[in-house]
Motif scaffolding. Structure first.
Motif, PDB file in Angstrom:
ATOM      1  N   ARG A 220     101.413  72.953   0.922  1.00 49.84           N
ATOM      2  CA  ARG A 220     100.661  73.047  -0.338  1.00 49.84           C
ATOM      3  C   ARG A 220      99.646  74.161  -0.205  1.00 49.84           C
ATOM      4  O   ARG A 220      98.991  74.296   0.823  1.00 49.84           O
ATOM      5  CB  ARG A 220     100.005  71.712  -0.665  1.00 49.84           C
ATOM      6  CG  ARG A 220      99.206  71.153   0.462  1.00 49.84           C
ATOM      7  CD  ARG A 220      99.257  69.651   0.509  1.00 49.84           C
ATOM      8  NE  ARG A 220     100.527  69.165   1.012  1.00 49.84           N
ATOM      9  CZ  ARG A 220     101.131  68.086   0.559  1.00 49.84           C
ATOM     10  NH1 ARG A 220     100.586  67.359  -0.374  1.00 49.84           N
ATOM     11  NH2 ARG A 220     102.279  67.700   1.052  1.00 49.84           N
ATOM     12  N   ALA A 221      99.532  74.973  -1.250  1.00 49.00           N
ATOM     13  CA  ALA A 221      98.666  76.148  -1.189  1.00 49.00           C
ATOM     14  C   ALA A 221      97.213  75.772  -1.455  1.00 49.00           C
ATOM     15  O   ALA A 221      96.907  74.964  -2.330  1.00 49.00           O
ATOM     16  CB  ALA A 221      99.124  77.193  -2.210  1.00 49.00           C
ATOM     17  N   VAL A 222      96.306  76.378  -0.696  1.00 39.64           N
ATOM     18  CA  VAL A 222      94.876  76.192  -0.926  1.00 39.64           C
ATOM     19  C   VAL A 222      94.530  76.829  -2.274  1.00 39.64           C
ATOM     20  O   VAL A 222      94.848  77.996  -2.516  1.00 39.64           O
ATOM     21  CB  VAL A 222      94.045  76.857   0.190  1.00 39.64           C
ATOM     22  CG1 VAL A 222      92.557  76.755  -0.108  1.00 39.64           C
ATOM     23  CG2 VAL A 222      94.377  76.224   1.540  1.00 39.64           C
ATOM     24  N   PRO A 223      93.900  76.098  -3.188  1.00 39.74           N
ATOM     25  CA  PRO A 223      93.549  76.675  -4.488  1.00 39.74           C
ATOM     26  C   PRO A 223      92.377  77.644  -4.375  1.00 39.74           C
ATOM     27  O   PRO A 223      91.657  77.654  -3.372  1.00 39.74           O
ATOM     28  CB  PRO A 223      93.164  75.451  -5.321  1.00 39.74           C
ATOM     29  CG  PRO A 223      92.703  74.445  -4.316  1.00 39.74           C
ATOM     30  CD  PRO A 223      93.513  74.683  -3.079  1.00 39.74           C
ATOM     31  N   ASP A 224      92.187  78.468  -5.412  1.00 40.55           N
ATOM     32  CA  ASP A 224      91.034  79.366  -5.461  1.00 40.55           C
ATOM     33  C   ASP A 224      89.819  78.523  -5.846  1.00 40.55           C
ATOM     34  O   ASP A 224      89.740  77.989  -6.936  1.00 40.55           O
ATOM     35  CB  ASP A 224      91.284  80.458  -6.510  1.00 40.55           C
ATOM     36  CG  ASP A 224      90.159  81.481  -6.550  1.00 40.55           C
ATOM     37  OD1 ASP A 224      89.192  81.334  -5.764  1.00 40.55           O
ATOM     38  OD2 ASP A 224      90.241  82.423  -7.356  1.00 40.55           O
ATOM     39  N   LEU A 225      88.875  78.422  -4.938  1.00 38.63           N
ATOM     40  CA  LEU A 225      87.730  77.539  -5.133  1.00 38.63           C
ATOM     41  C   LEU A 225      86.430  78.288  -5.363  1.00 38.63           C
ATOM     42  O   LEU A 225      85.396  77.663  -5.617  1.00 38.63           O
ATOM     43  CB  LEU A 225      87.579  76.619  -3.910  1.00 38.63           C
ATOM     44  CG  LEU A 225      88.808  75.758  -3.594  1.00 38.63           C
ATOM     45  CD1 LEU A 225      88.629  75.059  -2.261  1.00 38.63           C
ATOM     46  CD2 LEU A 225      89.063  74.751  -4.709  1.00 38.63           C
ATOM     47  N   ALA A 226      86.437  79.603  -5.266  1.00 36.59           N
ATOM     48  CA  ALA A 226      85.214  80.378  -5.432  1.00 36.59           C
ATOM     49  C   ALA A 226      84.637  80.155  -6.823  1.00 36.59           C
ATOM     50  O   ALA A 226      85.334  80.263  -7.833  1.00 36.59           O
ATOM     51  CB  ALA A 226      85.487  81.859  -5.206  1.00 36.59           C
ATOM     52  N   PRO A 252      76.634  69.449   1.534  1.00 34.36           N
ATOM     53  CA  PRO A 252      75.765  69.957   0.474  1.00 34.36           C
ATOM     54  C   PRO A 252      75.898  69.095  -0.767  1.00 34.36           C
ATOM     55  O   PRO A 252      76.832  68.295  -0.876  1.00 34.36           O
ATOM     56  CB  PRO A 252      76.308  71.369   0.223  1.00 34.36           C
ATOM     57  CG  PRO A 252      77.733  71.297   0.612  1.00 34.36           C
ATOM     58  CD  PRO A 252      77.810  70.304   1.742  1.00 34.36           C
ATOM     59  N   PRO A 253      74.988  69.231  -1.724  1.00 33.99           N
ATOM     60  CA  PRO A 253      75.116  68.484  -2.978  1.00 33.99           C
ATOM     61  C   PRO A 253      76.389  68.883  -3.716  1.00 33.99           C
ATOM     62  O   PRO A 253      76.908  69.974  -3.523  1.00 33.99           O
ATOM     63  CB  PRO A 253      73.878  68.910  -3.774  1.00 33.99           C
ATOM     64  CG  PRO A 253      72.944  69.490  -2.766  1.00 33.99           C
ATOM     65  CD  PRO A 253      73.798  70.074  -1.690  1.00 33.99           C
ATOM     66  N   ASP A 254      76.863  67.992  -4.562  1.00 30.42           N
ATOM     67  CA  ASP A 254      78.059  68.300  -5.349  1.00 30.42           C
ATOM     68  C   ASP A 254      77.887  69.555  -6.192  1.00 30.42           C
ATOM     69  O   ASP A 254      78.846  70.255  -6.482  1.00 30.42           O
ATOM     70  CB  ASP A 254      78.401  67.117  -6.265  1.00 30.42           C
ATOM     71  CG  ASP A 254      79.470  66.220  -5.662  1.00 30.42           C
ATOM     72  OD1 ASP A 254      79.710  66.330  -4.450  1.00 30.42           O
ATOM     73  OD2 ASP A 254      80.057  65.416  -6.408  1.00 30.42           O
ATOM     74  N   GLY A 255      76.637  69.832  -6.617  1.00 31.84           N
ATOM     75  CA  GLY A 255      76.413  70.973  -7.495  1.00 31.84           C
ATOM     76  C   GLY A 255      76.326  72.303  -6.789  1.00 31.84           C
ATOM     77  O   GLY A 255      76.243  73.352  -7.444  1.00 31.84           O
ATOM     78  N   ALA A 256      76.326  72.327  -5.465  1.00 31.70           N
ATOM     79  CA  ALA A 256      76.249  73.597  -4.735  1.00 31.70           C
ATOM     80  C   ALA A 256      77.500  74.419  -5.020  1.00 31.70           C
ATOM     81  O   ALA A 256      78.610  73.895  -5.044  1.00 31.70           O
ATOM     82  CB  ALA A 256      76.111  73.329  -3.248  1.00 31.70           C
ATOM     83  N   ARG A 257      77.324  75.726  -5.226  1.00 35.65           N
ATOM     84  CA  ARG A 257      78.445  76.598  -5.584  1.00 35.65           C
ATOM     85  C   ARG A 257      79.204  77.070  -4.358  1.00 35.65           C
ATOM     86  O   ARG A 257      78.629  77.486  -3.363  1.00 35.65           O
ATOM     87  CB  ARG A 257      77.936  77.810  -6.361  1.00 35.65           C
ATOM     88  CG  ARG A 257      77.406  77.469  -7.739  1.00 35.65           C
ATOM     89  CD  ARG A 257      78.528  77.088  -8.687  1.00 35.65           C
ATOM     90  NE  ARG A 257      78.018  76.530  -9.938  1.00 35.65           N
ATOM     91  CZ  ARG A 257      78.783  76.142 -10.938  1.00 35.65           C
ATOM     92  NH1 ARG A 257      80.097  76.233 -10.831  1.00 35.65           N
ATOM     93  NH2 ARG A 257      78.260  75.639 -12.025  1.00 35.65           N
ATOM     94  N   VAL A 258      80.517  77.011  -4.448  1.00 38.02           N
ATOM     95  CA  VAL A 258      81.376  77.458  -3.348  1.00 38.02           C
ATOM     96  C   VAL A 258      81.557  78.968  -3.432  1.00 38.02           C
ATOM     97  O   VAL A 258      81.854  79.514  -4.495  1.00 38.02           O
ATOM     98  CB  VAL A 258      82.745  76.751  -3.418  1.00 38.02           C
ATOM     99  CG1 VAL A 258      83.706  77.313  -2.382  1.00 38.02           C
ATOM    100  CG2 VAL A 258      82.567  75.256  -3.238  1.00 38.02           C
ATOM    101  N   THR A 259      81.363  79.637  -2.303  1.00 40.52           N
ATOM    102  CA  THR A 259      81.534  81.092  -2.264  1.00 40.52           C
ATOM    103  C   THR A 259      82.833  81.503  -1.590  1.00 40.52           C
ATOM    104  O   THR A 259      83.361  82.578  -1.862  1.00 40.52           O
ATOM    105  CB  THR A 259      80.364  81.747  -1.518  1.00 40.52           C
ATOM    106  OG1 THR A 259      80.285  81.197  -0.190  1.00 40.52           O
ATOM    107  CG2 THR A 259      79.049  81.468  -2.243  1.00 40.52           C
TER     108      THR A 259
END
Length: 435
Positions: A220-226, A252-259
């Motif tokens: 299964r391919a890793v999705p684009d999470l950025a 981290p908190p759920d609201g932290a943005r993935v880079t």
């Protein structure tokens, strides 16, 4: 202090006579884990087999409903925060599984007419019933009630004795404690403990008669999470049958943005393998560009309110440390875990809701508050998913879409990997970007 409970060893103070065959443990080699927390919908967290009747739920229900056992039924129900009248319905929503990890719980013996709680480490291979949040609820062989362990998983001292000697493969750093799933569960994605290449989708509240199978080796391919929030990214990965990891002192908190993710988007992994997320930005409970949130052991134990739509849950969550990314490949160990939990009281099981219970408070767990938003089929969870993004909000959210089903188990090389945890949200829903 935590008491060791080995597979196949009868309890000295059981609620149910173990000689009557209520449940059957199996010999299962504990899967390597990094220790700490796992959420109840983590793909591959629990196991199954071709003989799914590891727990006789009907017999347990009859025993607890018998007027001759009223005192035991009252103590049993009190330990699980349900009434005696609610016992049959509660049992109908439980699902039999086998532990794949040495698992920390709050166990209960029956002594002097009451349920006597104690912290226990259950060996992999023990048969249990889990509730609609994916939390251990009953130890099958003795019928003893189980509640979540709330201590620091890294600070335990396991007490072995002459009946429960230290078992082969025990590693203190690999024990896990279970936290409620943040979404309504419809299914559990299990791994066959005898044939790890065979996955089992088991609908919640069934005992194996409705199982379907899938191939855990399927890539299964890793999705684009950025750009997605940490919570959204975790749910996307779970929907793919992949686990989430984070390098830092705590989730981290759920609201932290993935880079970024490691491995990056498009990389193909097997069921349950880790994807390590990097986050940046300032979020409640975290720091800008930080790699940690509330430190483990800080005492934060409140749980999120689940939202059937799949939106980010709304309350503070425990602050576990997350395991390092898995380097396992084909044939490697099974699902791992997050970091240690903070000390506190136990979480509670669902009470009467048809789908699942709300995540409980730090003292006594309350009745269920979660309800599916539609009349769609029973909620599913932890099933290895398809390649779509987040599910629509008009139906109960599933932790993963089931993979193609097969009529017979796969017989080639086993695969493993480590499952993910969906961290509860603290900041509310955020927009997600996908490839």
């Amino acid at each position: 202090m935590v008491k060791a409970v080995a597979a196949g060893v009868p309890s000295l103070a059981p609620f149910f006579d173990e000689g009557q065959g209520l449940g059957r443990d199996q010999q299962v080699r504990a899967q390597t884990a990094h220790g700490g927390l796992q959420q109840g919908d983590t793909p591959g967290l629990y196991g199954g087999s071709k003989q799914p009747t590891v727990c006789d739920v009907v017999r347990l229900k009859e025993f607890l409903s018998d007027p001759a056992n009223e005192r035991k039924a009252q103590a049993w129900a009190a330990a699980l925060s349900v009434t005696t009248a609610e016992i049959p319905g509660f049992l109908d929503r439980l699902t039999p599984v086998l532990l794949r990890h040495d698992t920390l719980v709050k166990n209960h013996d029956y002594k002097k007419g009451k349920a006597a709680p104690f912290n226990a480490l259950l060996q992999a291979g023990i048969a249990i019933l889990v509730d609609a949040d994916g939390l251990p609820a009953v130890k099958c062989s003795c019928g003893n009630p189980l509640r979540p362990f709330e201590g620091d998983t890294t600070g335990i001292k396991v007490e072995f004795d002459d009946r429960n000697e230290e078992w082969k493969g025990y590693e203190k750093t690999s024990v896990v404690a279970i936290r409620p799933a943040t979404r309504i569960l419809e299914r559990l994605a299990l791994v066959d403990v005898e044939e790890p290449e065979r996955g089992i989708n088991r609908p919640v509240g069934t005992t194996g008669e409705k199982d379907t199978t899938f191939d855990t080796r399927e890539r299964r391919a890793v999705p684009d999470l950025a750009g997605a929030t940490f919570g959204q990214a975790g749910r996307k990965l779970a929907d793919k049958g992949l686990a989430v990891a984070f390098e830092g002192g705590g989730l981290p908190p759920d609201g932290a943005r993935v880079t970024a993710s490691d491995p990056p988007a498009g990389t193909e992994l097997r069921f349950g393998e880790y994807v390590t997320l990097s986050v940046a930005g300032e979020s409640s409970g975290g720091s800008a560009g930080g790699t940690t949130s509330t430190p483990p052991g800080s005492g934060t134990t409140s749980q999120p309110t689940k939202d059937p739509s799949g939106s980010t849950p709304s309350s503070s969550s425990p602050s576990p440390s997350t395991p390092p990314p898995s380097s396992s490949g084909p044939g490697s160990s099974g699902p791992g875990s997050s970091g240690p939990s903070s000390p506190g009281p136990t979480n509670g099981p669902p009470s009467s809701g048809p789908s699942s219970s709300a995540a409980p408070p730090t003292s006594a767990p309350p009745p269920s508050t979660k309800d599916p938003t539609t009349s769609s089929p029973p909620p599913v969870t932890s099933s290895p998913p398809q390649t779509t993004s987040s599910p629509p909000t008009s139906a109960p959210v599933t932790s993963s879409a089931p993979p193609p089903e097969t009529s017979a188990p796969v017989t080639t090389d086993p695969a493993t990997g480590v499952p993910s945890t969906d961290g509860p949200s603290t900041d509310g829903p955020a927009f997600s970007t996908t490839a």
